[in-house]
Design a protein around this motif. Structure first.
Motif, PDB file in Angstrom:
ATOM      1  N   GLU A  66      -9.498  11.137  -6.982  1.00 20.14           N
ATOM      2  CA  GLU A  66      -9.167  10.261  -7.953  1.00 20.14           C
ATOM      3  C   GLU A  66     -10.412   9.799  -8.536  1.00 20.14           C
ATOM      4  O   GLU A  66     -11.360   9.381  -7.666  1.00 20.14           O
ATOM      5  CB  GLU A  66      -8.412   8.991  -7.498  1.00 20.14           C
ATOM      6  N   ASP A  68     -13.342   6.939  -9.960  1.00 19.83           N
ATOM      7  CA  ASP A  68     -13.625   5.721  -9.450  1.00 19.83           C
ATOM      8  C   ASP A  68     -14.215   5.097 -10.758  1.00 19.83           C
ATOM      9  O   ASP A  68     -14.451   5.734 -11.817  1.00 19.83           O
ATOM     10  CB  ASP A  68     -14.737   5.819  -8.381  1.00 19.83           C
ATOM     11  N   ASN A  81     -13.862   6.460 -17.261  1.00 18.94           N
ATOM     12  CA  ASN A  81     -14.434   6.802 -16.020  1.00 18.94           C
ATOM     13  C   ASN A  81     -15.873   7.679 -16.270  1.00 18.94           C
ATOM     14  O   ASN A  81     -16.196   8.044 -15.351  1.00 18.94           O
ATOM     15  CB  ASN A  81     -13.677   7.598 -15.206  1.00 18.94           C
ATOM     16  N   LYS A 106     -19.743  -1.066  -2.148  1.00 21.46           N
ATOM     17  CA  LYS A 106     -18.080  -1.247  -2.468  1.00 21.46           C
ATOM     18  C   LYS A 106     -17.465  -0.863  -1.107  1.00 21.46           C
ATOM     19  O   LYS A 106     -17.889  -0.413   0.148  1.00 21.46           O
ATOM     20  CB  LYS A 106     -17.661  -0.198  -3.266  1.00 21.46           C
ATOM     21  N   PRO A 110     -18.003   5.584  -3.674  1.00 26.53           N
ATOM     22  CA  PRO A 110     -17.347   7.013  -3.988  1.00 26.53           C
ATOM     23  C   PRO A 110     -17.988   7.997  -3.185  1.00 26.53           C
ATOM     24  O   PRO A 110     -19.083   7.950  -2.597  1.00 26.53           O
ATOM     25  CB  PRO A 110     -17.880   7.053  -5.541  1.00 26.53           C
ATOM     26  N   THR A 278     -17.662   9.325 -10.910  1.00 24.79           N
ATOM     27  CA  THR A 278     -17.780   9.067  -9.701  1.00 24.79           C
ATOM     28  C   THR A 278     -16.489   9.404  -9.211  1.00 24.79           C
ATOM     29  O   THR A 278     -15.236   8.961  -9.900  1.00 24.79           O
ATOM     30  CB  THR A 278     -18.213   7.904  -9.115  1.00 24.79           C
ATOM     31  N   LYS A 280     -13.472   8.495  -5.974  1.00 25.41           N
ATOM     32  CA  LYS A 280     -13.206   7.699  -4.928  1.00 25.41           C
ATOM     33  C   LYS A 280     -13.320   8.430  -3.491  1.00 25.41           C
ATOM     34  O   LYS A 280     -12.890   9.508  -3.557  1.00 25.41           O
ATOM     35  CB  LYS A 280     -11.887   7.115  -5.043  1.00 25.41           C
TER      36      LYS A 280
END
Ligand code: SIN
Length: 285
Positions: A66, A68, A81, A106, A110, A278, A280
């Motif tokens: 998915e 990021d 994205n 984060k 990522p 990026t 996830k």
């Protein structure tokens, strides 16, 4: 070993150049699976001579997970994205010009970054990549066991926060109006291991970095940074580092769980324009 792609590891100690693939086309499952295997094995895969719109770059990234979002840069108009990374000839600061892994501040950083070159300087503008797994493996058992169990406090504030190295006003001038936002998040802190275990290979890597790790949990910033300086010096030794020379149409996909990178700022008076996507990852353990 490879049936559908060609993989050349002569680029340096980490990473491999893959050829025989047009990333703008719909790729067979077997091709995607081999690219994924080569990526896990070599940590970075490079492609030359691609011609990708932002949606095509994003679609290629989506084959691996998915997508990021990046908290401090507005995306390009054609895809939410894809962010532009542009250094104009007259600007001085470059984006990503220190050893780091992307967005390690984060809660769920990522796992991958895909950087695609639209316009590159004639001289310079290379990116350095360091193998943080090999560097971890070569640490002494004492260093591994002492720091292997410790947590670090990771934060965007030393770069993007108030008084950070990307001072907002200056950077808006330098990186353009796309940079900025998320002031509250820019001051946030999260704990991650100093050495992390890769979610797919199980290999351990050095993960703390000077720009993104404020301190070792329970230590002062100054005490901690002498350790981070040692680890950065250790992992950026020539034997772990590949210097990648970009050409227009090159794409690099690196694994932020086991690779550090550093964009060289050595092309005054020239323009460099990249698009970044990026993917996830998982919470570092
Ligand atoms: C980044 O740190 O993601 C940018 C790297 C580069 O522009 O070479």
């Amino acid at each position: 070993m490879w049936k559908t792609i060609e993989v050349d590891t002569s680029v340096g100690p980490v990473g491999a150049i893959i050829s025989g693939v047009d990333l703008s086309e719909e790729l067979d499952e077997e091709v995607v699976s081999e690219i994924h295997q080569a990526w896990l094995k070599h940590h970075i895969v490079f492609f030359r001579d691609q011609d990708l719109t932002p949606p095509q770059q994003a679609a290629f990234g989506e084959l691996f997970g998915e997508l990021d979002t990046y908290p401090f840069m507005k995306s390009v108009d054609s895809h939410p994205n894809v962010i532009p990374i542009i250094k104009e000839p007259e600007t001085k600061i470059n984006f990503g010009g220190a050893w780091h892994t992307d967005s390690s501040y984060k809660e769920v950083p990522p796992k991958a970054t895909l950087l695609y070159a639209i316009e590159v300087p004639q001289n310079g503008g290379d990116t350095l990549f360091a193998n943080a797994t090999a560097a971890y493996q070569d640490l002494s058992d004492g260093m591994k066991s002492t720091f292997g169990e410790m947590k670090g406090v990771f934060t965007p504030k030393m770069v993007h926060g108030s008084g950070g190295s990307y001072d907002k006003k200056e950077m808006k001038k330098e990186l353009g109006p796309s940079y900025g936002g998320n002031e509250e998040f820019a001051e946030s802190e999260v704990e991650h291991p100093l050495m992390r275990t890769h979610g797919e290979t199980g290999n351990k890597s050095i993960y703390c970095s000077k720009p993104h790790t404020h301190r070792i949990k329970g230590w002062s910033h100054e005490e901690s940074h002498s350790i981070f300086s040692f680890l950065t010096k250790h992992l950026t030794q020539e034997k772990y580092v590949t210097q990648f020379k970009w050409e227009k149409g090159s794409l690099a996909m690196w694994d932020n769980r086991c690779v550090f990178h550093n964009a060289l700022n050595d092309y005054p008076g020239e323009r460099r324009h990249m698009h970044r996507v990026t993917i996830k990852g998982e919470r570092p353990i």
